[in-house]
Design a protein around this motif. Structure first.
Motif, PDB file in Angstrom:
ATOM      1  N   ASP A 159       0.857  -1.198   0.007  1.00 54.95           N
ATOM      2  CA  ASP A 159      -0.172   0.355   0.061  1.00 54.95           C
ATOM      3  C   ASP A 159       0.757   1.163   0.135  1.00 54.95           C
ATOM      4  OD1 ASP A 159      -2.201  -1.541  -0.079  1.00 54.95           O
ATOM      5  OD2 ASP A 159      -2.470  -1.481   2.160  1.00 54.95           O
ATOM      6  N   LEU A 160       1.993   1.136   0.533  1.00 48.94           N
ATOM      7  CA  LEU A 160       2.829   2.519   0.785  1.00 48.94           C
ATOM      8  C   LEU A 160       3.426   2.571  -0.699  1.00 48.94           C
ATOM      9  CD1 LEU A 160       4.617   1.895   4.322  1.00 48.94           C
ATOM     10  CD2 LEU A 160       2.843   3.466   3.486  1.00 48.94           C
ATOM     11  N   VAL A 161       3.872   1.389  -1.384  1.00 52.54           N
ATOM     12  CA  VAL A 161       4.339   1.620  -2.700  1.00 52.54           C
ATOM     13  C   VAL A 161       3.393   2.445  -3.625  1.00 52.54           C
ATOM     14  CG1 VAL A 161       5.259   0.361  -4.722  1.00 52.54           C
ATOM     15  CG2 VAL A 161       6.077  -0.232  -2.253  1.00 52.54           C
ATOM     16  N   LEU A 162       2.320   1.769  -3.440  1.00 52.00           N
ATOM     17  CA  LEU A 162       1.140   2.450  -4.301  1.00 52.00           C
ATOM     18  C   LEU A 162       0.969   4.179  -4.137  1.00 52.00           C
ATOM     19  CD1 LEU A 162      -1.741  -0.381  -3.975  1.00 52.00           C
ATOM     20  CD2 LEU A 162      -0.189   0.285  -6.047  1.00 52.00           C
ATOM     21  N   GLN A 163       1.021   4.339  -2.775  1.00 54.41           N
ATOM     22  CA  GLN A 163       0.951   5.944  -2.395  1.00 54.41           C
ATOM     23  C   GLN A 163       2.125   6.572  -2.982  1.00 54.41           C
ATOM     24  OE1 GLN A 163       0.642   5.184   2.017  1.00 54.41           O
ATOM     25  NE2 GLN A 163      -1.671   5.395   1.893  1.00 54.41           N
ATOM     26  N   PHE A 164       3.228   6.033  -2.629  1.00 58.15           N
ATOM     27  CA  PHE A 164       4.514   6.474  -3.393  1.00 58.15           C
ATOM     28  C   PHE A 164       4.345   6.740  -4.701  1.00 58.15           C
ATOM     29  CE2 PHE A 164       8.153   4.992  -5.885  1.00 58.15           C
ATOM     30  CZ  PHE A 164       9.143   6.154  -5.510  1.00 58.15           C
ATOM     31  N   LEU A 165       3.888   5.799  -5.431  1.00 52.06           N
ATOM     32  CA  LEU A 165       3.848   6.015  -7.005  1.00 52.06           C
ATOM     33  C   LEU A 165       2.767   7.268  -7.426  1.00 52.06           C
ATOM     34  CD1 LEU A 165       4.303   5.225  -9.678  1.00 52.06           C
ATOM     35  CD2 LEU A 165       2.728   3.578  -9.678  1.00 52.06           C
ATOM     36  N   ALA A 166       1.606   7.197  -6.339  1.00 57.74           N
ATOM     37  CA  ALA A 166       0.703   8.278  -6.538  1.00 57.74           C
ATOM     38  C   ALA A 166       1.347   9.691  -6.538  1.00 57.74           C
ATOM     39  CB  ALA A 166      -0.510   7.880  -5.570  1.00 57.74           C
ATOM     40  N   ASP A 167       1.952   9.638  -5.466  1.00 55.88           N
ATOM     41  CA  ASP A 167       2.925  11.041  -5.162  1.00 55.88           C
ATOM     42  C   ASP A 167       3.636  11.245  -6.443  1.00 55.88           C
ATOM     43  OD1 ASP A 167       1.636  11.353  -2.853  1.00 55.88           O
ATOM     44  OD2 ASP A 167       3.102  10.627  -1.485  1.00 55.88           O
ATOM     45  N   MET A 168       4.433  10.303  -7.118  1.00 58.27           N
ATOM     46  CA  MET A 168       5.297  10.634  -7.814  1.00 58.27           C
ATOM     47  C   MET A 168       4.506  11.140  -9.316  1.00 58.27           C
ATOM     48  SD  MET A 168       8.312  10.160  -7.225  1.00 58.27           S
ATOM     49  CE  MET A 168       9.396   9.570  -8.580  1.00 58.27           C
ATOM     50  N   MET A 169       3.454  10.399  -9.516  1.00 63.26           N
ATOM     51  CA  MET A 169       2.669  11.056 -10.731  1.00 63.26           C
ATOM     52  C   MET A 169       2.197  12.417 -10.401  1.00 63.26           C
ATOM     53  SD  MET A 169       0.216   7.530 -11.069  1.00 63.26           S
ATOM     54  CE  MET A 169       0.665   6.161 -12.181  1.00 63.26           C
ATOM     55  N   ARG A 170       1.805  12.749  -9.274  1.00 63.92           N
ATOM     56  CA  ARG A 170       1.600  14.186  -8.856  1.00 63.92           C
ATOM     57  C   ARG A 170       2.497  15.397  -9.240  1.00 63.92           C
ATOM     58  NH1 ARG A 170      -0.935  11.551  -4.373  1.00 63.92           N
ATOM     59  NH2 ARG A 170      -3.149  11.444  -4.038  1.00 63.92           N
ATOM     60  N   GLN A 171       3.909  14.613  -9.033  1.00 60.77           N
ATOM     61  CA  GLN A 171       4.905  15.539  -8.954  1.00 60.77           C
ATOM     62  C   GLN A 171       5.165  15.786 -10.565  1.00 60.77           C
ATOM     63  OE1 GLN A 171       8.136  13.819  -6.721  1.00 60.77           O
ATOM     64  NE2 GLN A 171       6.905  13.750  -4.881  1.00 60.77           N
ATOM     65  N   HIS A 172       4.998  14.803 -11.336  1.00 54.98           N
ATOM     66  CA  HIS A 172       5.378  14.915 -12.675  1.00 54.98           C
ATOM     67  C   HIS A 172       4.023  15.200 -13.598  1.00 54.98           C
ATOM     68  CE1 HIS A 172       8.791  12.907 -10.929  1.00 54.98           C
ATOM     69  NE2 HIS A 172       9.390  13.321 -11.942  1.00 54.98           N
ATOM     70  N   THR A 173       3.166  15.653 -13.214  1.00 50.74           N
ATOM     71  CA  THR A 173       1.987  16.156 -13.881  1.00 50.74           C
ATOM     72  C   THR A 173       1.405  17.571 -13.695  1.00 50.74           C
ATOM     73  OG1 THR A 173       0.255  15.118 -12.259  1.00 50.74           O
ATOM     74  CG2 THR A 173       1.030  13.780 -14.355  1.00 50.74           C
ATOM     75  N   ARG A 174       0.790  18.069 -14.395  1.00 45.76           N
ATOM     76  CA  ARG A 174       0.182  19.445 -14.210  1.00 45.76           C
ATOM     77  C   ARG A 174      -1.050  19.509 -13.366  1.00 45.76           C
ATOM     78  NH1 ARG A 174      -0.848  20.772 -20.534  1.00 45.76           N
ATOM     79  NH2 ARG A 174      -1.755  18.767 -19.880  1.00 45.76           N
ATOM     80  N   THR A 175      -1.571  20.636 -12.819  1.00 39.35           N
ATOM     81  CA  THR A 175      -2.484  20.706 -12.070  1.00 39.35           C
ATOM     82  C   THR A 175      -3.677  20.345 -12.836  1.00 39.35           C
ATOM     83  OG1 THR A 175      -1.425  22.668 -10.983  1.00 39.35           O
ATOM     84  CG2 THR A 175      -4.026  22.498 -10.672  1.00 39.35           C
ATOM     85  N   GLY A 176      -3.943  20.685 -14.167  1.00 38.87           N
ATOM     86  CA  GLY A 176      -5.489  20.291 -14.836  1.00 38.87           C
ATOM     87  C   GLY A 176      -5.375  18.856 -15.155  1.00 38.87           C
ATOM     88  N   ASP A 177      -4.122  18.127 -14.978  1.00 40.06           N
ATOM     89  CA  ASP A 177      -4.259  16.748 -15.472  1.00 40.06           C
ATOM     90  C   ASP A 177      -4.862  15.860 -14.497  1.00 40.06           C
ATOM     91  OD1 ASP A 177      -2.376  17.414 -17.312  1.00 40.06           O
ATOM     92  OD2 ASP A 177      -0.624  16.912 -16.327  1.00 40.06           O
ATOM     93  N   LEU A 178      -5.321  14.816 -14.988  1.00 39.41           N
ATOM     94  CA  LEU A 178      -6.327  13.749 -14.250  1.00 39.41           C
ATOM     95  C   LEU A 178      -5.472  12.627 -13.809  1.00 39.41           C
ATOM     96  CD1 LEU A 178      -9.340  13.600 -13.504  1.00 39.41           C
ATOM     97  CD2 LEU A 178      -9.831  12.425 -15.487  1.00 39.41           C
ATOM     98  N   ILE A 179      -5.496  12.113 -12.798  1.00 35.47           N
ATOM     99  CA  ILE A 179      -4.680  10.813 -12.413  1.00 35.47           C
ATOM    100  C   ILE A 179      -5.835  10.135 -11.550  1.00 35.47           C
ATOM    101  CG2 ILE A 179      -2.644  10.115 -11.160  1.00 35.47           C
ATOM    102  CD1 ILE A 179      -1.675  12.973 -10.897  1.00 35.47           C
ATOM    103  N   CYS A 180      -5.954   8.716 -11.920  1.00 34.53           N
ATOM    104  CA  CYS A 180      -6.984   7.809 -11.587  1.00 34.53           C
ATOM    105  C   CYS A 180      -6.161   6.529 -10.969  1.00 34.53           C
ATOM    106  CB  CYS A 180      -7.851   7.585 -12.458  1.00 34.53           C
ATOM    107  SG  CYS A 180      -8.586   8.968 -13.201  1.00 34.53           S
ATOM    108  N   ARG A 181      -6.829   5.991 -10.040  1.00 30.22           N
ATOM    109  CA  ARG A 181      -6.336   4.688  -9.534  1.00 30.22           C
ATOM    110  C   ARG A 181      -7.672   3.542  -9.900  1.00 30.22           C
ATOM    111  NH1 ARG A 181      -5.799   1.391  -4.140  1.00 30.22           N
ATOM    112  NH2 ARG A 181      -5.064  -0.540  -4.703  1.00 30.22           N
ATOM    113  N   VAL A 182      -7.462   2.644 -10.949  1.00 35.30           N
ATOM    114  CA  VAL A 182      -8.749   2.063 -11.601  1.00 35.30           C
ATOM    115  C   VAL A 182      -8.577   0.739 -10.962  1.00 35.30           C
ATOM    116  CG1 VAL A 182      -8.800   3.148 -13.539  1.00 35.30           C
ATOM    117  CG2 VAL A 182      -7.636   1.227 -13.734  1.00 35.30           C
ATOM    118  N   GLY A 183      -7.812   0.008 -10.153  1.00 32.39           N
ATOM    119  CA  GLY A 183      -7.812  -0.997  -9.277  1.00 32.39           C
ATOM    120  C   GLY A 183      -6.441  -1.537  -9.252  1.00 32.39           C
TER     121      GLY A 183
END
Length: 519
Positions: free
Chosen positions: A412-436
């Motif tokens: 679970d911590l690894v999934l949260q880590f990847l989510a944070d990395m995605m936020r850092q490398h995308t713009r404010t208006g980009d859409l990030i989703c976890r689908v499963g």
């Protein structure tokens, strides 16, 4: 003739409107959450059944490998009694997989047994499993059958071949479905709380595993989940079991032997959690409703007072004081505006509560990213606005290995880590989703495929170079597509991105692949 005064009418109307709003809010919330809970429970049960089916296939593959190893060893030493005895004992005792093990020669005579007190040595077996093993002369997992002792048995065997390819017999192991063994431990590693159940059936709808061992061997009829799973299908359904209990069931079929695994949970238990949630919402809402009702009563009295003054002034328009009285009545409109404002504030507060509930429904609780429901809503708005966007689908390479090595908490911590990395490398208006599971989508509005490829590569390299919470480095594979450049059908675009991801996995992982142009 009796006439109701205006103050009572206003108070009655205000009370009834507030009560209707409160009831609508609670009922609407209940129905929405009920559908969500049932949907999530069905999907969770289906996923768990699929996981158990995969684990069962892996378990049976492992047992066949153990038998194959013993068969290879016996191919050159079948006449060595000490070796036979030791090998049978090892197979039967090393991990509690087989309740009994036999080594049989090419004529069907039993050479060795473990445990040795079975009384079968020298005898020729005519059981279903033994007869099949001797006649087929190839690796076998028998269908469940009733043995001589009246126990339900699964028999596994592997042929013994000498270096000159001569058939010497077979080594076989029996799994007693009514007794403790590794198979029962695998399927029974589940906390049977709140009436949840796991059971396994064969092609004939016979129970070969159930938490109540007395039911093993029972034939189950008129069960929609079982009817589907014996056809090899996986899915979920609502059903009523043999005890007339409503259940939410997920089911999946094993690949190797075609058994059906069903995981189910009582609907009543799921809705009990919802009732607790509804009570919590009511506890938070009713005090506000009571406070609003008290305010309405006071405002109703205030509204009636200037109107009564106006009524008293009407017959006396010629009075020198009428102008002063009308001036006072003019404040009535200001008070009416204030009441309207108070009601709007009350509705706004209720709307915020509903909005927060809606946000929770559209957000993945682990990563804080949008879930599939939230993703679908956002993409629908983008399509309506004709906003073009690139699609990145990301998946953690060998994520199962992380869970198996470090545990699901670290996973679970690894999934949260990847989510944070995605936020850092995308713009404010980009859409990030976890689908499963470990699968993510990133949608980049107003970006070309080349620009999106650069974003994907920066993200992939940053993840590869950063230490994850597991203490080691992870990698991700990324598939890339674009709407509407690839297709004006969003489902086709998403599927193309998934296929590109699978291509990235096939090409060695830790890379970004474009969707195929052939579609």
């Amino acid at each position: 003739m009796f006439k109701v005064d205006l103050r009572r009418l206003i108070v009655l109307l205000a009370f009834s409107s507030s009560l209707a709003t409160l009831i609508y809010t609670l009922v609407g919330t209940y129905n929405a959450e009920r559908d969500l809970l049932i949907e999530n429970t069905l999907e969770s049960n289906r996923a768990y059944a699929a996981k158990l089916a995969t684990s069962t296939d892996q378990f049976l593959d492992n047992l066949q490998q153990q038998l194959a190893y013993s068969a290879q060893l016996l191919g050159t030493h079948i006449h060595d009694k000490t070796l036979r005895d030791n090998e049978a004992k090892r197979l039967q005792q090393q991990n509690n997989s087989f309740n009994s093990v036999i080594i049989v020669n090419s004529n069907g005579a039993v050479l060795t047994t473990s445990p040795p007190d079975l009384g079968l040595t020298g005898k020729i077996l005519d059981s279903v499993g033994a007869s099949q093993a001797l006649s087929l002369r190839k690796p076998l997992i028998s269908p469940p059958y009733v043995g001589l002792t009246g126990r339900l048995i699964i028999f596994m065997s592997y042929p013994i071949i000498d270096p000159s390819d001569q058939y010497l017999g077979y080594v076989g192991g029996s799994i007693y479905l009514h007794q403790d063994n590794s198979l029962n431990m695998l399927l029974g590693d589940h906390f049977y709380r709140d009436g949840s159940q796991i059971y396994v059936v064969d092609h004939s709808r016979r129970l070969i595993y159930h938490q109540d061992s007395m039911r093993v061997g029972e034939i189950i009829a008129n069960n929609p989940a079982i009817e589907e799973v014996i056809k090899g299908n996986s899915g979920e359904t609502e059903l009523v079991n043999s005890k007339q209990t409503s259940m939410l069931a997920g089911y999946a079929a094993t690949r190797k032997v075609g058994w059906g695994i069903v995981v189910q949970r009582p609907t009543e238990v799921v809705l009990y959690e919802l009732d607790a949630l509804l009570k919590k919402v009511a506890r938070n809402t009713i005090p506000f409703y009571l406070l609003t009702s008290l305010l309405i009563w006071w405002l109703g009295s205030r509204i009636a007072q200037p109107l009564r003054q106006l009524a008293r002034s009407a017959p006396n328009l010629d009075s020198p004081h009428s102008a002063q009285q009308i001036t006072k009545v003019s404040a009535w409109y200001f008070e009416a505006a204030q009441i309207k404002r108070a009601l709007l504030i009350g509705l706004q507060r209720l709307s915020k509560k509903i909005g927060r509930m809606d946000l929770e429904r559209n957000t993945d609780p682990l990563t804080g990213l949008l879930n599939r429901r939230g993703m679908d809503g956002a993409l629908q708005e983008w399509q309506q606005d004709s906003k073009n966007f690139a699609v990145l689908t990301c998946d953690i390479d060998h994520f199962k290995r992380v869970n198996d090595t470090y545990g699901h908490d670290v996973g679970d911590l690894v999934l949260q880590f990847l989510a944070d990395m995605m936020r850092q490398h995308t713009r404010t208006g980009d859409l990030i989703c976890r689908v499963g599971g470990e699968e993510f989508f990133i949608f980049l509005p107003e970006q070309s495929q080349q620009e999106a490829f650069q974003v994907a590569e920066r993200l992939r390299q940053a993840v590869e170079q950063s230490e994850s919470p597991s203490g080691s480095h992870i990698t991700i594979s990324i598939g890339l597509s674009h709407w509407p450049s690839y297709s004006d059908n969003l489902a086709v675009v998403l599927k193309a991105a998934d296929q590109a991801l699978y291509k990235a996995k096939h090409n060695g992982r830790n890379c970004t692949m474009h969707a195929s142009t052939e579609h």
